[in-house]
Design an enzyme around this catalytic site. Sequence first.
Site, PDB file in Angstrom:
ATOM      1  CE  LYS A   1      -3.874   2.002   2.584  1.00 55.77           C
ATOM      2  NZ  LYS A   1      -4.713   1.887   3.812  1.00 55.77           N
TER       3      LYS A   1
ATOM      4  CG  HIS B   1      -3.139   5.103  -0.080  1.00 53.07           C
ATOM      5  ND1 HIS B   1      -3.070   4.087  -1.012  1.00 53.07           N
ATOM      6  CD2 HIS B   1      -4.310   4.931   0.580  1.00 53.07           C
ATOM      7  CE1 HIS B   1      -4.165   3.344  -0.931  1.00 53.07           C
ATOM      8  NE2 HIS B   1      -4.927   3.819   0.030  1.00 53.07           N
TER       9      HIS B   1
END
Length: 214
Positions: A102, A104
């Site tokens: 991921k 963010h």
Amino acid sequence: MKNFRQEFIEFALARGVLCFGEFKTKAGRLSPYFFNAGLFNDGEALRKLGQFYAKAIVAADPSFDMLFGPAYKGIPLVSATAVALAEIGRNLPFCFNRKEAKDHGEGGMTVGAQLAGRVLIVDDVISAGTSVRGSVQIIRTAGAAPCGVVVALDRMERGSGALSAAQEVRSQFGIPVISIATLEDLTAFLGARADMARQLQAVEHYRKEYGVSA
């Protein structure tokens, strides 16, 4: 056979997780039994499953600091196991990985507690050992140390060579494989049931052809 192992096999049968017939394995073998942990698919079943994992861990008494569950099946398993251990007084951190990093928010490859110390991997079964190898890499990359694997069922079956997947894990990574039940437990269970003599015969025949010793 410790009582919880027999209870687990009864539980798996009642849920349809363990069934008998003729099933083709990934290796192309015709197995007389099939174990599908995905059928532990409601809250009560997952609660009881977590308790069985906890009992297997307590019986084996490994030294570890936290739990790790490989995505995807390992995510509910490690969560349920952590809850079950907390209920008996062993409150431990746990985490699981993402299939894709991921970029963010909190970011990273894992969700939950930070990987650190001695890490016990929680998975459903060991077949080719691919999931374990991936978990070991994630744990070591984070600077932690894999210290064992706990699974629901050890089929005690040869892989491509003379060793079973569990034995290959022990040999390659030097860590133990703990199981709630093994093929030996299953044959002992079937041997005590007069109504399952046919299933016992089929399992013993399969084990003679593809099995390994403990």
